[in-house]
Design a protein around this motif. Structure first.
Motif, short mmCIF file in Angstrom:
data_model
loop_
_atom_site.label_atom_id
_atom_site.label_comp_id
_atom_site.label_asym_id
_atom_site.label_seq_id
_atom_site.Cartn_x
_atom_site.Cartn_y
_atom_site.Cartn_z
N SER A 102 0.80 -1.22 0.00
CA SER A 102 0.00 0.00 0.00
C SER A 102 0.83 1.27 0.00
CB SER A 102 -0.93 0.02 1.22
OG SER A 102 -0.16 0.09 2.41
N TYR A 103 2.10 1.20 0.41
CA TYR A 103 2.91 2.41 0.59
C TYR A 103 3.74 2.69 -0.66
CZ TYR A 103 6.63 5.48 2.34
OH TYR A 103 7.53 6.50 2.50
N VAL B 201 -4.38 0.84 -1.29
CA VAL B 201 -5.13 0.49 -0.08
C VAL B 201 -6.48 -0.12 -0.47
CG1 VAL B 201 -6.34 1.43 1.93
CG2 VAL B 201 -4.00 2.16 1.42
N GLN C 153 0.00 10.22 3.33
CA GLN C 153 -0.07 8.76 3.30
C GLN C 153 -1.10 8.25 4.32
OE1 GLN C 153 1.40 6.69 1.20
NE2 GLN C 153 2.74 8.15 0.17
N ARG C 154 -1.10 8.85 5.48
CA ARG C 154 -2.07 8.44 6.51
C ARG C 154 -3.50 8.73 6.04
NH1 ARG C 154 0.88 8.60 11.52
NH2 ARG C 154 2.43 6.93 11.30
N GLY D 292 -4.92 6.14 3.95
CA GLY D 292 -5.20 4.88 4.61
C GLY D 292 -4.01 3.96 4.78
N VAL D 293 -2.80 4.49 4.54
CA VAL D 293 -1.59 3.66 4.61
C VAL D 293 -1.14 3.53 6.06
CG1 VAL D 293 0.80 3.43 3.87
CG2 VAL D 293 -0.91 4.40 2.31
N ASP D 294 -0.82 2.32 6.45
CA ASP D 294 -0.23 2.04 7.76
C ASP D 294 1.29 2.04 7.57
OD1 ASP D 294 0.61 1.13 10.21
OD2 ASP D 294 -0.47 -0.77 10.14
N VAL D 295 1.95 3.13 7.92
CA VAL D 295 3.39 3.26 7.76
C VAL D 295 3.93 4.17 8.86
CG1 VAL D 295 3.25 5.23 6.15
CG2 VAL D 295 5.26 3.73 6.10
N ARG D 296 5.14 3.88 9.33
CA ARG D 296 5.73 4.71 10.37
C ARG D 296 7.24 4.70 10.24
NH1 ARG D 296 7.57 1.43 14.75
NH2 ARG D 296 6.92 -0.77 14.54
N SER E 139 6.07 -0.49 6.82
CA SER E 139 4.64 -0.66 6.56
C SER E 139 4.33 -2.15 6.59
CB SER E 139 4.25 -0.08 5.20
OG SER E 139 2.89 -0.39 4.91
N GLN F 131 1.65 -3.44 5.63
CA GLN F 131 0.70 -3.72 4.56
C GLN F 131 1.42 -4.11 3.27
OE1 GLN F 131 -1.22 0.15 4.76
NE2 GLN F 131 -3.11 -0.78 5.45
#
Length: 363
Positions: free
Chosen positions: A51-52, A64, A108-109, A112-116, A141, A143
């Motif tokens: 997704s990222y 996503v 990105q958030r 809907g992206v889960d990234v950190r 990420s 995802q």
């Protein structure tokens, strides 16, 4: 009298997703593919759906949405897909890379992206094969999943046929007369339709000129992925890992690593030597392994690596979905839904100006 209601040009994962979503909606659909199904860019993927997409929240939003569709494949279209979660790790070695990630993170958030952002210690824990690289941080990420592109192509093809679509292979299209809704093939064949949809990837720019659309796509690029010798026994599986500075991308594939790094260019042997050098720097414990060609395929590309998706109302109507720049597998389910909605004059649920031709000029 038309031969079909909609003619789709291109039998890669994008064209097949479009054909499936239209046929599922009850639209008579005929697809024409120049070779075998999935024989273009769709045969040269790393089999990863994620997704990222750094700096590209528009593609991330499609990814996503597409990832949700892939998870639901057992129900719709009704095929079990291999989906093994491995995560996506991006290694940063320069302050500007970290700054760019942080600037991009809010968008990105929202997509809907889960990234950190994670520290170097956690990055090395997630990929214990990394050597002593000069790293500052990494993006993580969860995802990201290893799947099977050929299985996705087959699933969409079978589902499209079950829904009534006709899929014709070995039918390279020579030109389109969109004003008359006519598609001409290189063998002298002709097909008339109420709407023509171009999803021909690298072959799209020349075809869509027949509809008065000038796609600012770069020249087709040949993608190549390499594979290592068998890994030593006990080698741990690693996430899909991108070294941002070099562009080296790697993931575990069976008892080997699948490796890519940009595009080969005219001197393929020099490129392979460069990949081997970067691979040895990144994974010094595997430096003795040789790299071998794995897959190749012709890839389309837009200047900003974001797809072109558009609709010229008819009758006859003309639509296009191309320029996915290597994001096609990750974007395919959503792209099929968007083109279906545009054709049926339904709300696609997303701002389509982000995919318009000329967006570079208009912002």
């Amino acid at each position: 009298m038309t031969d079909t209601r909609v003619a789709v040009i291109g039998g890669g994962v994008i064209g097949l997703s479009i054909a499936y979503h239209l046929a599922e909606a009850g639209v008579e659909t005929t697809l024409l593919e120049r070779g075998a199904l999935g024989s273009g860019a769709s045969r040269a993927t790393a089999d990863v759906v994620r997704s990222y997409f750094a700096g590209n929240p528009v593609s991330s939003a499609l990814a996503v949405r597409s990832l949700e569709a892939y998870r639901a494949f057992p129900v719709r279209p009704g095929t079990d897909l291999p989906l093994r979660q491995v995560g996506y790790l991006v290694l940063f070695s320069a302050p500007e890379q970290v700054a760019a990630f942080e600037a991009d993170l809010p968008a990105q958030r929202r997509a809907g992206v889960d990234v950190r952002l994670i520290g170097v210690e956690e990055a090395r824990e997630r990929n214990p094969l990394l050597g002593d690289l000069p790293l500052l941080a990494a993006a993580w990420s969860p995802q990201a999943y290893v799947s099977d592109t050929a299985a996705i192509v087959t699933a969409y093809a079978e589902a499209a046929r079950r829904s009534g679509a006709t899929l014709l292979t070995g039918r390279p299209v020579s030109r389109i007369d969109s004003a008359a809704g006519r598609v001409f093939t290189e063998d002298g064949g002709e097909l008339t339709a109420e709407a023509v949809i171009c999803a021909a990837g690298a072959w799209s720019p020349a075809l869509v000129r027949g509809a008065g659309v000038d796609l600012p796509m770069t020249a087709p690029i040949e993608q190549e992925l390499l594979v290592t010798d068998p890994l030593p026994p006990g080698t741990p599986e690693i996430p899909c890992t991108l070294h941002a500075a070099s562009g080296l991308l790697s993931r575990t594939r069976g008892d080997r690593l699948l490796v890519g790094m940009g595009y080969p260019g005219p001197d393929r042997e020099a490129w392979r030597r460069e990949v081997a050098e970067r691979f040895a720097e990144t994974y010094p414990g595997l430096a003795e392994l040789d790299l071998h060609p794995a897959v190749t395929g012709l890839r389309d590309a837009s200047p900003d690596r974001r797809a072109f998706i558009g609709h010229l109302p008819g009758p006859p109507a003309f639509l296009y979905a191309t320029g996915f720049s290597g994001h096609g597998l990750c974007n395919a389910p959503a792209a099929g839904e968007l083109v279906r909605d545009l054709y049926l004059d339904q709300d696609p649920g997303i701002d389509m100006t982000a995919f318009a031709v000329g967006r570079q000029r208009t912002g």
